[in-house]
Enzyme design. Sequence first.
Site, PDB file in Angstrom:
ATOM      1  N   GLU A   1      22.238  16.846  -6.336  1.00  0.00           N
ATOM      2  CA  GLU A   1      20.792  17.028  -6.418  1.00  0.00           C
ATOM      3  C   GLU A   1      20.462  18.505  -6.224  1.00  0.00           C
ATOM      4  OE1 GLU A   1      18.456  13.633  -4.366  1.00  0.00           O
ATOM      5  OE2 GLU A   1      20.184  14.022  -3.109  1.00  0.00           O
TER       6      GLU A   1
ATOM      7  N   HIS B   1      25.335   4.077  -2.631  1.00  0.00           N
ATOM      8  CA  HIS B   1      25.343   4.330  -4.083  1.00  0.00           C
ATOM      9  C   HIS B   1      26.728   4.724  -4.602  1.00  0.00           C
ATOM     10  CE1 HIS B   1      21.113   4.066  -3.628  1.00  0.00           C
ATOM     11  NE2 HIS B   1      20.946   5.264  -3.115  1.00  0.00           N
TER      12      HIS B   1
ATOM     13  N   ASP C   1      20.363  -1.854  -4.806  1.00  0.00           N
ATOM     14  CA  ASP C   1      20.924  -0.509  -4.843  1.00  0.00           C
ATOM     15  C   ASP C   1      20.557  -0.046  -6.249  1.00  0.00           C
ATOM     16  OD1 ASP C   1      22.663   1.688  -5.461  1.00  0.00           O
ATOM     17  OD2 ASP C   1      23.771   1.171  -3.653  1.00  0.00           O
ATOM     18  N   HIS C   2      19.542   0.808  -6.353  1.00  0.00           N
ATOM     19  CA  HIS C   2      18.955   1.018  -7.684  1.00  0.00           C
ATOM     20  C   HIS C   2      19.940   1.689  -8.654  1.00  0.00           C
ATOM     21  CE1 HIS C   2      17.861   4.866  -5.808  1.00  0.00           C
ATOM     22  NE2 HIS C   2      17.940   5.357  -7.023  1.00  0.00           N
TER      23      HIS C   2
ATOM     24  N   THR D   1       0.830  -1.213   0.000  1.00  0.00           N
ATOM     25  CA  THR D   1       0.000   0.000   0.000  1.00  0.00           C
ATOM     26  C   THR D   1       0.868   1.267   0.000  1.00  0.00           C
ATOM     27  OG1 THR D   1      -0.036  -0.076   2.415  1.00  0.00           O
ATOM     28  CG2 THR D   1      -1.880  -1.114   1.278  1.00  0.00           C
ATOM     29  N   GLY D   2       2.184   1.095  -0.061  1.00  0.00           N
ATOM     30  CA  GLY D   2       3.105   2.230   0.129  1.00  0.00           C
ATOM     31  C   GLY D   2       3.530   2.918  -1.158  1.00  0.00           C
ATOM     32  N   ASP D   3       4.377   3.905  -0.944  1.00  0.00           N
ATOM     33  CA  ASP D   3       4.801   4.800  -2.019  1.00  0.00           C
ATOM     34  C   ASP D   3       5.747   4.129  -3.030  1.00  0.00           C
ATOM     35  OD1 ASP D   3       4.995   7.600  -2.949  1.00  0.00           O
ATOM     36  OD2 ASP D   3       7.111   7.291  -2.480  1.00  0.00           O
ATOM     37  N   LEU D   4       6.697   3.365  -2.519  1.00  0.00           N
ATOM     38  CA  LEU D   4       7.669   2.736  -3.417  1.00  0.00           C
ATOM     39  C   LEU D   4       6.975   1.736  -4.353  1.00  0.00           C
ATOM     40  CD1 LEU D   4      10.720   2.373  -4.139  1.00  0.00           C
ATOM     41  CD2 LEU D   4      10.736   0.476  -2.525  1.00  0.00           C
ATOM     42  N   ALA D   5       6.037   0.971  -3.773  1.00  0.00           N
ATOM     43  CA  ALA D   5       5.285   0.006  -4.588  1.00  0.00           C
ATOM     44  C   ALA D   5       4.546   0.746  -5.699  1.00  0.00           C
ATOM     45  CB  ALA D   5       4.307  -0.768  -3.706  1.00  0.00           C
TER      46      ALA D   5
ATOM     47  N   VAL E   1       3.198  -6.633  10.599  1.00  0.00           N
ATOM     48  CA  VAL E   1       4.459  -7.392  10.663  1.00  0.00           C
ATOM     49  C   VAL E   1       4.648  -8.121  11.995  1.00  0.00           C
ATOM     50  CG1 VAL E   1       5.676  -5.938   8.986  1.00  0.00           C
ATOM     51  CG2 VAL E   1       5.873  -5.422  11.408  1.00  0.00           C
TER      52      VAL E   1
ATOM     53  N   LYS F   1      21.140  19.203 -11.159  1.00  0.00           N
ATOM     54  CA  LYS F   1      21.044  17.771 -10.903  1.00  0.00           C
ATOM     55  C   LYS F   1      21.989  17.085 -11.870  1.00  0.00           C
ATOM     56  CE  LYS F   1      17.825  13.877 -11.003  1.00  0.00           C
ATOM     57  NZ  LYS F   1      18.398  13.235  -9.816  1.00  0.00           N
TER      58      LYS F   1
HETATM   59  P1  NAP Z   1       5.691   4.180   2.779  1.00  0.00           P
HETATM   60  O1  NAP Z   1       4.995   4.854   1.668  1.00  0.00           O
HETATM   61  O2  NAP Z   1       5.660   4.784   4.136  1.00  0.00           O
HETATM   62  O3  NAP Z   1       5.089   2.713   2.859  1.00  0.00           O
HETATM   63  C1  NAP Z   1       5.365   1.867   3.913  1.00  0.00           C
HETATM   64  C2  NAP Z   1       4.623   0.567   3.706  1.00  0.00           C
HETATM   65  O4  NAP Z   1       4.889  -0.240   4.844  1.00  0.00           O
HETATM   66  C3  NAP Z   1       3.140   0.734   3.578  1.00  0.00           C
HETATM   67  O5  NAP Z   1       2.659  -0.129   2.586  1.00  0.00           O
HETATM   68  C4  NAP Z   1       2.632   0.301   4.940  1.00  0.00           C
HETATM   69  O6  NAP Z   1       1.387  -0.299   4.824  1.00  0.00           O
HETATM   70  C5  NAP Z   1       3.657  -0.742   5.335  1.00  0.00           C
HETATM   71  N1  NAP Z   1       3.748  -0.874   6.790  1.00  0.00           N
HETATM   72  C6  NAP Z   1       4.138   0.053   7.672  1.00  0.00           C
HETATM   73  N2  NAP Z   1       4.079  -0.432   8.916  1.00  0.00           N
HETATM   74  C7  NAP Z   1       3.646  -1.711   8.811  1.00  0.00           C
HETATM   75  C8  NAP Z   1       3.388  -2.738   9.750  1.00  0.00           C
HETATM   76  N3  NAP Z   1       3.546  -2.580  11.074  1.00  0.00           N
HETATM   77  N4  NAP Z   1       2.963  -3.931   9.288  1.00  0.00           N
HETATM   78  C9  NAP Z   1       2.793  -4.113   7.966  1.00  0.00           C
HETATM   79  N5  NAP Z   1       3.020  -3.193   7.029  1.00  0.00           N
HETATM   80  C10 NAP Z   1       3.439  -1.987   7.444  1.00  0.00           C
HETATM   81  O7  NAP Z   1       7.228   3.910   2.462  1.00  0.00           O
HETATM   82  P2  NAP Z   1       7.915   3.720   1.015  1.00  0.00           P
HETATM   83  O8  NAP Z   1       8.299   5.051   0.499  1.00  0.00           O
HETATM   84  O9  NAP Z   1       7.053   2.857   0.185  1.00  0.00           O
HETATM   85  O10 NAP Z   1       9.273   3.006   1.385  1.00  0.00           O
HETATM   86  C11 NAP Z   1       9.371   1.631   1.693  1.00  0.00           C
HETATM   87  C12 NAP Z   1      10.844   1.286   1.858  1.00  0.00           C
HETATM   88  O11 NAP Z   1      11.556   1.495   0.667  1.00  0.00           O
HETATM   89  C13 NAP Z   1      11.559   2.122   2.913  1.00  0.00           C
HETATM   90  O12 NAP Z   1      12.477   1.296   3.562  1.00  0.00           O
HETATM   91  C14 NAP Z   1      12.318   3.165   2.117  1.00  0.00           C
HETATM   92  O13 NAP Z   1      13.486   3.561   2.775  1.00  0.00           O
HETATM   93  C15 NAP Z   1      12.655   2.362   0.880  1.00  0.00           C
HETATM   94  N6  NAP Z   1      12.830   3.184  -0.303  1.00  0.00           N
HETATM   95  C16 NAP Z   1      11.826   3.977  -0.783  1.00  0.00           C
HETATM   96  C17 NAP Z   1      11.999   4.705  -1.955  1.00  0.00           C
HETATM   97  C18 NAP Z   1      10.872   5.544  -2.532  1.00  0.00           C
HETATM   98  O14 NAP Z   1      11.073   6.038  -3.643  1.00  0.00           O
HETATM   99  N7  NAP Z   1       9.756   5.707  -1.891  1.00  0.00           N
HETATM  100  C19 NAP Z   1      13.214   4.631  -2.643  1.00  0.00           C
HETATM  101  C20 NAP Z   1      14.224   3.798  -2.145  1.00  0.00           C
HETATM  102  C21 NAP Z   1      14.012   3.083  -0.983  1.00  0.00           C
HETATM  103  P3  NAP Z   1       0.125   0.047   5.801  1.00  0.00           P
HETATM  104  O15 NAP Z   1       0.201   1.500   6.099  1.00  0.00           O
HETATM  105  O16 NAP Z   1      -1.058  -0.353   4.982  1.00  0.00           O
HETATM  106  O17 NAP Z   1       0.352  -0.802   6.958  1.00  0.00           O
END
Ligand code: NAP
Length: 509
Positions: free
Chosen positions: A218, A242, A179-180, A12-16, A88, A347
Site C-alpha cells: 500500500e 488476507h 475476508d473481502h 449508520t456506519g462507514d462500512l455500510a 448492543v 500500490k
Molecule cells: P464505524 O463507521 O465506526 O461504524 C460503527 C457502527 O457501529 C455505527 O453504525 C454505529 O452506530 C454502530 N455502533 C457503535 N457502537 C454501538 C453500540 N453500542 N450499539 C449499537 N451500535 C453501535 O465503523 P465501520 O468503518 O463501519 O466498521 C464496522 C466494522 O467493519 C468494524 O469492525 C471494522 O473493523 C470493519 N471493517 C470496516 C471496513 C471499512 O471499510 N470501513 C473494512 C473492513 C472491515 P451508532 O453510532 O449510530 O450507534
Amino acid sequence: MEATTIVLFGATGDLAKRKIYPALYNLFVDGKLPEPFSVFGLGRREWSDAKLQENVEQSILTFSRRKPEDTDKLQAFLSAFRYSVLDVDREEDYKKLLDMVESREEELGIPQNRLFYLSVGPEYFKTIAYNIKSSGLGTTKGWKRLVIEKPFGHDLASARDLNEKLSAAFTEDEIFRIDHYLGKPVVQKMEMLQHANPVLQAFWTNRYIANVQITANETVGVEERAGYYDKSGAIRDMFQNHMLQLLMMLAIHLPSDSGPGDVRARKKEVVEALVPVQAGNIASQVVRGQYAEGSINGKPVAGYTSEPGIAADSRNDTFVAARLEIDNYFWRGVPIYIRTGKRLKEKSTRIVIEFKEPLKSAASKESGIAPNLLVFEMAPNESITLQLNTRDPGGSGEFKPMNVDLHTHRDNTAEAYENLIHDAFRGDATFFAHWDEVERSWQWVEPILNAFANNEVPLRLYEAGSYGPKESDELLAGDGFHWWFDDIDAKAKQENQEGEQQYAYHANH
Ligand code: NAP
C-alpha cells in the site's frame, strides 16, 4: 433465492455506507436479491426509516459503481429499508426489534429467514450474538445466518474465545466470515482456471514451480486508524487473514467434481501443512519493518512514529515479509514469499508463480529468455497473465516475453462485497473463512506475534516510498530469486505490455 430479512447492525456506519448499500443496490438491479427482501438497519442514532433511506440513497449516489437511472427502481429498493434504534447492550432494544421483524415478515408473507450482518466493531460481536439468541431473534422457523467482518480475534486465545461465544448462538455452517480478498474476481477465478485447464493443473506442483510470491503493498500510511493499527500491525491487519487466505486459495488442488465443502477442506489441509516457524529461528524467516519518513509520488511524508496518535517509541510493524513452506506432496520444497506493508512505493496486490527453468544455460540467459510467470494481479489493475517467451517478430531475433491474457476485466465486474453478499444469501460458504482456517492461521502466526512482542526480531526502518527493508529482498536473494515487478521489472513489464500488444492473445476474443 428465498425471501430474506437482513438485520444490519452498524447501519449508520462507514462500512455500510461505502460498501454494503452499494453492493445491495447493484445486486437488486441485477435481480440477484431475494424477492421480497427487507432490511432492518440498526444503530444508536435516533434515525427514522426516512432518514435511513435518505442515507442509503446518498451512499448509492456517491459510492455505487452504477448510478441510478430508473427512479421507480431506486424507490422500490429504498422502500425495503426500516430503521430501529438499538444499543448492543440494551436487551429491550432486541425485543422491540423482534416484534418489528416478525410483523414485517407477516406483512410480506415471507418465511423467517434472517441474515444478521454485524458491521460494527469486533468488541460487540459476542454481546450481539448472545442477545440475538436470548431475545428470540435467532429462533426462526426459517434459516438464520451471521455475517461478520475481520478481525476475528487479536491472537489465538481471543479468537478461540470469540468463536466459542459465537458458537453458542450460531453453528459453524451459519457463520459467514468475510475476508473481502476472497470476493475479488481474480481470486475467485484461481480455482476455476486450474480446474478447467489440465495444463495448468499439471504444472501446479513443486516439479515445475520455482517459487511463489504474494504481495500486498500500500502507499497509504496509518491514516485515521492509529488506535487500531498500532495494536495490530501488518501481521494482524493483513498477514494472518488476507495473505494466508490468498495462499490457501492458490495452493489448493481440487477434484474435478468439487463443491463448496471441498474448497474449505482443501484450504484447511494447506494451512495445516504450513511448516511452523521455529521460535529460535524467526528472524531468518520473517522481516519486521516500520516506515520512516520519505516521499510518496514526490510528496514528503512523515515516518510512522510521527503520525498523529502513534507513540514516538512505537515498535509496531507496518511491514512484514516472510518465507513459508507447505509440507505436502504438491508444494514441498517450493519457497513461498509473502510481503505486505504501508507507505511503499506503489500500490500493488498480486501473486506471482515463477516456473522453473530446467534447461537454463548461460546461452539462454544471454538471449533474454525470462522465466515463465503466472501472474494474478488484483491491484492496481485486475489481470491474470501467463508470461511466455517468443522471438521478437520485429526481426531482431531477440527473445521477448509475451503475455497470454487469461482474464478480461469488464467495467461491470461485480465488486468483492457484491459477490460475497450474494453468496451469503444463497448460503454458499466457498469464499468465506471457515473457523478451522482462522484458528490454524492464528496458530501459525502466534510464535511471530510473541517474537515481535519480545523484540526477538529486529525492527527494520524503511524509507517511505521504497519497497520496504532491504532484508525483504535478501530473503529471496538467499534462494537465488528476487521480487518480480519491483522498480526495473515494473518498467520492463510496462514496456513489454505496450510493445507486445500486437501478439497478446485475449482469451475472450
Ligand atoms: P464505524 O463507521 O465506526 O461504524 C460503527 C457502527 O457501529 C455505527 O453504525 C454505529 O452506530 C454502530 N455502533 C457503535 N457502537 C454501538 C453500540 N453500542 N450499539 C449499537 N451500535 C453501535 O465503523 P465501520 O468503518 O463501519 O466498521 C464496522 C466494522 O467493519 C468494524 O469492525 C471494522 O473493523 C470493519 N471493517 C470496516 C471496513 C471499512 O471499510 N470501513 C473494512 C473492513 C472491515 P451508532 O453510532 O449510530 O450507534
